[in-house]
Write a protein that holds these residues in place. Structure first.
Motif, PDB file in Angstrom:
ATOM      1  N   THR A  21       0.828  -1.211   0.000  1.00 23.61           N
ATOM      2  CA  THR A  21       0.000   0.000   0.000  1.00 23.61           C
ATOM      3  C   THR A  21       0.860   1.258   0.000  1.00 23.61           C
ATOM      4  O   THR A  21       0.458   2.285   0.495  1.00 23.61           O
ATOM      5  CB  THR A  21      -0.931   0.020   1.223  1.00 23.61           C
ATOM      6  N   SER A  32      -5.358   1.304   4.825  1.00 23.99           N
ATOM      7  CA  SER A  32      -6.124   0.576   5.835  1.00 23.99           C
ATOM      8  C   SER A  32      -5.242  -0.357   6.649  1.00 23.99           C
ATOM      9  O   SER A  32      -5.725  -1.350   7.208  1.00 23.99           O
ATOM     10  CB  SER A  32      -7.237  -0.242   5.163  1.00 23.99           C
ATOM     11  N   ALA A  33      -3.943  -0.057   6.738  1.00 26.82           N
ATOM     12  CA  ALA A  33      -3.025  -0.940   7.450  1.00 26.82           C
ATOM     13  C   ALA A  33      -2.167  -0.160   8.439  1.00 26.82           C
ATOM     14  O   ALA A  33      -1.921   1.046   8.272  1.00 26.82           O
ATOM     15  CB  ALA A  33      -2.130  -1.693   6.471  1.00 26.82           C
ATOM     16  N   GLY A  87      -4.615  -4.670  10.244  1.00 25.37           N
ATOM     17  CA  GLY A  87      -5.539  -3.769   9.578  1.00 25.37           C
ATOM     18  C   GLY A  87      -6.132  -2.733  10.514  1.00 25.37           C
ATOM     19  O   GLY A  87      -6.340  -2.981  11.700  1.00 25.37           O
ATOM     20  N   LEU A 128      -9.380  -0.843   9.916  1.00 27.27           N
ATOM     21  CA  LEU A 128     -10.436  -0.924   8.920  1.00 27.27           C
ATOM     22  C   LEU A 128     -11.434   0.221   9.052  1.00 27.27           C
ATOM     23  O   LEU A 128     -12.599   0.026   9.374  1.00 27.27           O
ATOM     24  CB  LEU A 128     -11.141  -2.281   9.017  1.00 27.27           C
ATOM     25  N   SER A 129     -10.958   1.416   8.799  1.00 30.24           N
ATOM     26  CA  SER A 129     -11.842   2.579   8.828  1.00 30.24           C
ATOM     27  C   SER A 129     -11.182   3.705   8.064  1.00 30.24           C
ATOM     28  O   SER A 129      -9.956   3.827   8.055  1.00 30.24           O
ATOM     29  CB  SER A 129     -12.118   3.005  10.272  1.00 30.24           C
ATOM     30  N   ASP A 130     -11.966   4.521   7.406  1.00 24.89           N
ATOM     31  CA  ASP A 130     -11.447   5.681   6.685  1.00 24.89           C
ATOM     32  C   ASP A 130     -11.599   6.923   7.550  1.00 24.89           C
ATOM     33  O   ASP A 130     -12.345   6.941   8.524  1.00 24.89           O
ATOM     34  CB  ASP A 130     -12.209   5.878   5.370  1.00 24.89           C
ATOM     35  N   GLN A 179      -8.778  -4.855  17.600  1.00 26.16           N
ATOM     36  CA  GLN A 179      -9.832  -3.844  17.640  1.00 26.16           C
ATOM     37  C   GLN A 179     -10.423  -3.784  19.042  1.00 26.16           C
ATOM     38  O   GLN A 179     -10.746  -4.803  19.647  1.00 26.16           O
ATOM     39  CB  GLN A 179     -10.926  -4.143  16.631  1.00 26.16           C
TER      40      GLN A 179
END
Length: 355
Positions: free
Chosen positions: A59, A80-81, A97, A99-101, A135
């Motif tokens: 990425t 996302s990493a 990860g 996993l959120s913008d 998470q």
């Protein structure tokens, strides 16, 4: 040989609103004052160039969204990493990860040699510890919008005006360990730390808290408020300003008591001093999405810089000019762009790392 004719160059970038008033710009350069002892009183220096530091795997074309130095490691959220690397930039490890913008904040606690790091992004939170990331799933914590750390506590900001704290030097949450905005019923935007003070920044107000270590209940006590708010979470930066002495302070894009943008402020005691020029204000007000504004701060070559960027501009302030802010701003641009590619900064030892 005729006598040389001096050319007067501006000390800062400060374009007029319409153009004909003035077009002075310092692009990728800034001034220093040598005084009467120099051949020129105000020489202009080019900014330092870059060397490659690390490539973030598959990425590497994704935006760097946050960086945090951990002793001899640096953590980087890109795309996302989450990645980690050392002071040489090799090897680069893909941790896991995120996993959120959107806007990312990161904070570490005081554990040593294995600190815990909390990462918050748009309602989700993650815990980095010992080389892995998980998470957060504590049902006692509503979706957070930002995290900071003070005195070993992680402080989680909630959009509705509440803020929660973790256990000291831990990530566990007690659902009763929270408070909310008291001076103004506005929404939270961001938080900052100045010395031993926690600053909760709303859309129209600031609230200042200190850790009351003797309290058996919630440990933070409000000590002051101000009718100044925060325009964009991404504009907030802690900085050690260089003003002849080192000053621990905060710079941010501020609002007035009604929530309207009012300028770039530097925190002085419990109020703000405006340091923006008309050019800076016009650029920020023209930004189509204030939530996309980003900033960073760093100290280099004896200068403490604050950079603020939108989708099509980057303006940098040199805190040596707090007393004369019109001379303190310059533009930074990368090849082929109207803004600087750098979005985040971390430092390991004397190595400055820009993402």
């Amino acid at each position: 040989m005729p006598e040389p004719i001096p050319i007067q160059l501006g000390r800062g970038s400060n374009k007029g609103r319409h153009g004909q008033e003035g077009v002075a710009s310092l692009v990728n350069c800034y001034v220093e004052r040598l005084g009467e002892g120099g051949k020129v009183e105000w020489p202009i220096y080019a900014i330092n160039g870059w060397d490659d530091f690390a490539t973030l795997g598959a990425t590497s074309t994704a935006d760097v969204r946050a960086m945090l130095a951990l002793d001899t490691l640096v953590l980087v959220v890109a795309g996302s990493a989450l990645y980690s690397t050392n002071e040489s930039g090799d090897p680069v490890t893909t941790v896991g990860g995120v996993l959120s913008d959107g806007f990312v904040t990161m904070a570490r606690n005081r554990r040593s040699p294995n600190p815990q790091v909390v990462i918050v992004c748009v309602g989700l939170w993650f815990i980095y510890e010992g080389g892995s990331v998980t998470q957060g799933s504590d049902t006692e914590l509503p979706p957070p919008i930002a995290v900071v750390e003070i005195d070993g506590y992680f402080v989680f900001l909630i959009a509705d005006g509440r803020w929660f704290i973790s256990a000291i030097d831990d990530t566990t949450i007690d659902g009763l360990d929270f408070t909310e905005a008291q001076s103004s019923p506005d929404a939270n935007v961001m938080a900052a730390v100045r010395g031993r003070e926690l600053i909760i920044m709303g859309t129209r107000s600031l609230e200042f808290y200190v850790d009351n270590a003797g309290s058996e209940d919630f440990p933070f006590t409000r000590i002051q408020t101000a009718s100044i708010g925060c325009f964009a979470a991404g504009s907030v930066q802690k900085i050690i300003a260089q003003t002849g002495s080192a000053v621990d302070t905060v710079i941010w894009a501020a609002t007035d008591h009604k929530g309207s943008y009012t300028g770039i402020m530097v925190l002085e005691q419990y109020s703000g001093r405006n340091i923006s020029t008309q050019e800076v204000d016009d650029l920020i007000l023209a930004e189509p999405t204030p939530s996309s504004i980003r900033s960073m701060s760093w100290t280099e070559d004896g200068h403490a810089f604050y950079a603020i960027s939108g989708t099509s501009f980057t303006m940098v302030f040199d805190t040596m000019f707090l007393g004369n802010p019109e001379s303190g701003w310059h533009q930074r641009k990368s090849y082929g762009l109207d803004r600087w590619r750098a979005q985040h900064h971390a430092q390991i030892g004397q190595t400055h790392i820009f993402g």
